[in-house]
Design an enzyme around this catalytic site. Structure first.
Site, mmCIF file in Angstrom:
data_model
loop_
_atom_site.group_PDB
_atom_site.id
_atom_site.type_symbol
_atom_site.label_atom_id
_atom_site.label_comp_id
_atom_site.label_asym_id
_atom_site.label_seq_id
_atom_site.Cartn_x
_atom_site.Cartn_y
_atom_site.Cartn_z
ATOM 1 N N CYS A 111 0.801 -1.237 0.000
ATOM 2 C CA CYS A 111 0.000 0.000 0.000
ATOM 3 C C CYS A 111 0.827 1.276 0.000
ATOM 4 O O CYS A 111 0.309 2.344 -0.328
ATOM 5 C CB CYS A 111 -0.951 0.020 1.184
ATOM 6 S SG CYS A 111 -2.134 -1.319 1.160
ATOM 7 N N HIS A 249 -3.021 7.300 4.088
ATOM 8 C CA HIS A 249 -3.508 6.045 3.524
ATOM 9 C C HIS A 249 -4.869 5.748 4.162
ATOM 10 O O HIS A 249 -5.078 6.040 5.335
ATOM 11 C CB HIS A 249 -2.514 4.921 3.829
ATOM 12 C CG HIS A 249 -2.946 3.603 3.276
ATOM 13 N ND1 HIS A 249 -3.329 3.454 1.965
ATOM 14 C CD2 HIS A 249 -3.086 2.381 3.853
ATOM 15 C CE1 HIS A 249 -3.673 2.198 1.755
ATOM 16 N NE2 HIS A 249 -3.539 1.525 2.879
ATOM 17 N N ASN A 279 -10.089 0.892 0.540
ATOM 18 C CA ASN A 279 -8.624 0.884 0.522
ATOM 19 C C ASN A 279 -8.151 0.448 -0.867
ATOM 20 O O ASN A 279 -8.296 -0.712 -1.240
ATOM 21 C CB ASN A 279 -8.122 -0.089 1.603
ATOM 22 C CG ASN A 279 -6.613 -0.225 1.623
ATOM 23 O OD1 ASN A 279 -5.909 0.368 0.805
ATOM 24 N ND2 ASN A 279 -6.118 -1.019 2.558
#
Ligand code: ACO
Length: 372
Positions: A111, A249, A279
């Site tokens: 990520c 994030h 996400n």
């Protein structure tokens, strides 16, 4: 002294929306559970490859910067869901946009891939290796998702965004970052079914099952992002009061809440997309950054904090000083082809393609080196 200003930005979101109600049609879950535990209401499912999304985002970012693709010296493609391993995916984008003079590389830290890519491009610009770079954050998680596991299937979505980074003598762009990896926690998130550990045992690549310890990830992610944010602020001599916007994030609204409150920044200064996109792994921060600019939330000279974490568990926090320009120089007419199916239909297609009956033994067996 040379710095690396962000001069262009562009996103490409696939249009098909997968709602919590859609997920409830095949999973034992509910809108109430998902919203209260994660803050997510919708996510996107891509009908095209990651490269196709990246090409559209790249063209939009270049138009925003007023640059021709031939002026690029470097493309960094941040992702953990590459369309191909060989050739590298960045070269596919390079070829499609006509960036004939660029070098191209893929970078995977899960990520955090976009932010580590931004560091790589910035460092190369600051040391004179290149002058103009395109940094992409893209993820197509839907084909790799274990859609029958409610612990993970509700959390993720597809998407892409890109930025252009250019050499400047003004103190702009990334002015500091803190990178790290909590490798002792790497087993908290593992996608079984991607890589030779699995294909060597006859598992079809992409036929995945996810090891996922959500509560441990939650705890370590909050600690890691808070520590990284404090470290980069200290390094750059700034306090939480100096931060104009946090673009974090977006793995869970509660994680974001915990990180910013412990870092001393109020929620009003946080850019949120988690409700609409879930996400998107590497695409999360650049998409939120592009939308913050579209919404006028980044003013000339703004100081932006970008904290993130990813499988590994990689952690980081970047401080970006924005330049004078917060509006695009131009626009691109690049667009994705129309989508013919609903997001739910595409997910059902992926579920139907999975060949778990043939490969479960391989997926559940121990990893070759047990300590990995
Ligand atoms: N719907 C309904 N129930 C569910 C679902 C679901 N989708 N998923 C799990 N549950 C159940 C669990 O089975 C559990 O049931 P049990 O008590 O009977 O065993 C119950 O809900 C409670 O689960 P908890 O783990 O207590 O839920 P929690 O509040 O911790 O939230 C979550 C879970 C959202 C996953 C949270 O831990 C989290 O956000 N973790 C980190 C997120 C994350 O890791 N994201 C990806 C990281 S990767 C990256 O971004 C790089």
């Amino acid at each position: 002294m040379t710095y690396a200003a962000i001069t262009g930005w562009g996103k490409c979101m696939p249009p098909a929306v997968l709602t919590n109600a859609d997920l409830s049609t095949f999973l034992d879950t509910s809108d109430e559970w998902i919203v209260s535990r994660t803050g997510m209401k919708e996510r996107r499912v891509s009908h095209v490859s990651a490269t196709e999304m990246a090409v559209v985002a790249a063209k939009r970012a270049l138009a925003c910067a007023g640059l021709d693709a031939k002026e690029l010296d470097l493309i960094v493609y941040g992702s953990c869901s590459n369309d191909e391993q060989v050739p590298n995916t960045a070269s596919g984008v390079q070829s499609a946009i006509g960036a004939t003079k660029a070098a191209s590389m893929d970078l995977n830290t899960a990520c955090t891939s976009f932010l580590y890519s931004l560091t790589a491009a910035t460092a190369m610009i600051r040391t004179g290796v290149v002058r103009t770079a395109l940094v992409i954050g893209v993820e197509i998680i839907s084909p790799f998702m274990d859609w029958d596991n409610r612990n993970v299937a509700v959390l993720f979505g597809d998407g892409c965004a890109a930025v252009v980074v250019q050499a400047t003598d003004k103190r702009e762009g990334v002015i500091g970052e803190q990178l790290g990896c909590l490798a002792d926690a790497r087993r908290t998130l593992r996608v079984r079914g991607m890589g030779t550990l699995y294909t060597n045992r006859g598992v079809t690549s992409g036929d995945t099952e996810w090891d996922f310890d959500g509560q441990e990830i939650f705890k370590r992610a909050v600690q890691g992002m808070v520590q990284a944010s404090q470290a980069v602020m200290k390094k750059c001599g700034v306090t939480p009061d100096d931060i104009d916007l946090v673009v974090p994030h977006q793995a869970n609204l509660r994680i974001i809440d915990a990180v910013v409150s412990r870092s001393g920044v109020p929620m009003e200064k946080v850019m949120l997309t988690v409700e609409r996109y879930g996400n998107m792994s590497a695409a999360t921060v650049p998409v939120a950054l592009a939308e913050a600019l579209e919404e006028g939330r980044i003013k000339p000279g703004a100081l932006v904090l970008l904290p993130a974490f990813g499988a590994g568990l990689t952690v980081c926090a970047h401080l970006v000083r924005w330049g004078d320009r917060v509006t695009p120089l131009g626009a691109s007419d690049a667009a994705l082809p129309p989508v013919k199916k609903t997001a739910l239909e595409m997910v059902q297609d992926i579920r139907a393609r999975k060949v778990k009956a043939h490969s479960h033994a391989g997926l559940h067996g121990p990893v070759f080196i047990e300590e990995m």
